[in-house]
Design an enzyme around this catalytic site. Structure first.
Site, mmCIF file in Angstrom:
data_model
loop_
_atom_site.group_PDB
_atom_site.id
_atom_site.type_symbol
_atom_site.label_atom_id
_atom_site.label_comp_id
_atom_site.label_asym_id
_atom_site.label_seq_id
_atom_site.Cartn_x
_atom_site.Cartn_y
_atom_site.Cartn_z
ATOM 1 N N LYS A 10 0.814 -1.220 0.000
ATOM 2 C CA LYS A 10 0.000 0.000 0.000
ATOM 3 C C LYS A 10 0.854 1.279 0.000
ATOM 4 C CE LYS A 10 -3.917 -2.231 2.362
ATOM 5 N NZ LYS A 10 -4.943 -2.054 3.423
ATOM 6 N N TYR A 50 -12.637 -2.320 -3.438
ATOM 7 C CA TYR A 50 -13.143 -2.384 -2.061
ATOM 8 C C TYR A 50 -14.668 -2.275 -1.992
ATOM 9 C CZ TYR A 50 -8.477 -2.231 0.053
ATOM 10 O OH TYR A 50 -7.200 -2.523 0.469
ATOM 11 N N ASN A 113 -1.964 0.219 6.835
ATOM 12 C CA ASN A 113 -1.482 -1.065 7.357
ATOM 13 C C ASN A 113 -0.612 -1.832 6.359
ATOM 14 O OD1 ASN A 113 -3.546 -1.876 5.700
ATOM 15 N ND2 ASN A 113 -4.537 -3.213 7.202
ATOM 16 N N HIS A 116 -2.245 -5.554 1.718
ATOM 17 C CA HIS A 116 -3.534 -6.240 1.584
ATOM 18 C C HIS A 116 -3.263 -7.645 1.086
ATOM 19 C CE1 HIS A 116 -7.576 -7.297 0.206
ATOM 20 N NE2 HIS A 116 -6.965 -7.789 -0.857
ATOM 21 N N GLU A 127 -9.692 -10.676 -7.578
ATOM 22 C CA GLU A 127 -8.781 -9.545 -7.377
ATOM 23 C C GLU A 127 -7.626 -9.585 -8.376
ATOM 24 O OE1 GLU A 127 -9.793 -9.104 -2.589
ATOM 25 O OE2 GLU A 127 -7.764 -9.675 -3.188
HETATM 26 P P1 CMP Z 1 -7.454 -4.570 3.737
HETATM 27 O O1 CMP Z 1 -7.004 -5.955 4.003
HETATM 28 O O2 CMP Z 1 -6.858 -3.880 2.570
HETATM 29 O O3 CMP Z 1 -9.054 -4.575 3.570
HETATM 30 C C1 CMP Z 1 -9.867 -3.493 3.940
HETATM 31 C C2 CMP Z 1 -9.093 -2.388 4.581
HETATM 32 O O4 CMP Z 1 -9.863 -1.435 5.271
HETATM 33 C C3 CMP Z 1 -8.184 -2.954 5.635
HETATM 34 O O5 CMP Z 1 -7.135 -3.667 5.040
HETATM 35 C C4 CMP Z 1 -7.792 -1.707 6.401
HETATM 36 O O6 CMP Z 1 -6.636 -1.075 5.891
HETATM 37 C C5 CMP Z 1 -8.987 -0.810 6.188
HETATM 38 N N1 CMP Z 1 -9.685 -0.622 7.441
HETATM 39 C C6 CMP Z 1 -10.294 -1.562 8.191
HETATM 40 N N2 CMP Z 1 -10.825 -1.005 9.287
HETATM 41 C C7 CMP Z 1 -10.540 0.310 9.229
HETATM 42 C C8 CMP Z 1 -10.816 1.398 10.073
HETATM 43 N N3 CMP Z 1 -11.508 1.253 11.206
HETATM 44 N N4 CMP Z 1 -10.374 2.605 9.698
HETATM 45 C C9 CMP Z 1 -9.694 2.759 8.542
HETATM 46 N N5 CMP Z 1 -9.401 1.748 7.695
HETATM 47 C C10 CMP Z 1 -9.814 0.540 8.039
#
Ligand code: CMP
Length: 139
Positions: A10, A50, A113, A116, A127
């Site tokens: 990311k 998403y 984070n 993904h 995907e």
């Molecule tokens: P990902 O695995 O990419 O799938 C959905 C994403 O939403 C997740 O990783 C997080 O980065 C994001 N996400 C989930 N919960 C929150 C939250 N409370 N606030 C912001 N981003 C979130």
């Protein structure tokens, strides 16, 4: 079984020049990077990717974050690749991620984070098809 999963490094991670460091964790876990490219996601691509989260309160923030800079999209291949990659990514929230996981090592927050990974073999196929043509994946 040998599976393929879809991975995204990311924007928070590409901004900190962590592509190689994350790829080391992936390869040392026994997964092969069988496709990889660096792209800037459009808003439409992020919203499509998403779509399952579109009613969530963080959807807008998520799309903003994913379009805020370059990402590296990847196809990872290996025995049980879907579960194996989720194991080495660690929990979605880095505060809860196990030691040695990518998110424990590198993620900044639940939103930023770093990576993904697909949650199932079926979603992995969907995907992967959003970002790669068949001839871009070389196993
Ligand atoms: P990902 O695995 O990419 O799938 C959905 C994403 O939403 C997740 O990783 C997080 O980065 C994001 N996400 C989930 N919960 C929150 C939250 N409370 N606030 C912001 N981003 C979130």
């Amino acid at each position: 079984a040998v599976e393929r999963t879809f991975s995204i490094i990311k924007p928070d991670a590409t901004a900190r020049n962590l592509t190689g460091a994350i790829n080391v964790v992936i390869e040392q876990a026994g997964l092969r990077i069988v496709a990889q490219k660096r792209v800037r996601m459009t808003r439409g691509e992020a919203e499509t990717f998403y779509a399952v989260h579109k009613e969530r309160p963080f959807f807008g923030e998520l799309v903003e974050m994913m379009t805020s800079g370059p990402v590296v999209v990847q196809v990872l291949e290996g025995e049980g690749a879907v579960a194996r990659y989720r194991e080495i990514m660690g929990a979605t929230n880095p505060a809860s991620a196990a030691d040695g996981t990518i998110r424990k090592l590198y993620a900044k927050s639940i939103g930023e984070n770093s990576v993904h990974g697909s949650d199932s073999v079926d979603n992995a196929a969907i995907e992967i098809a959003q970002f790669f043509a068949g001839n871009e994946i070389v196993g």
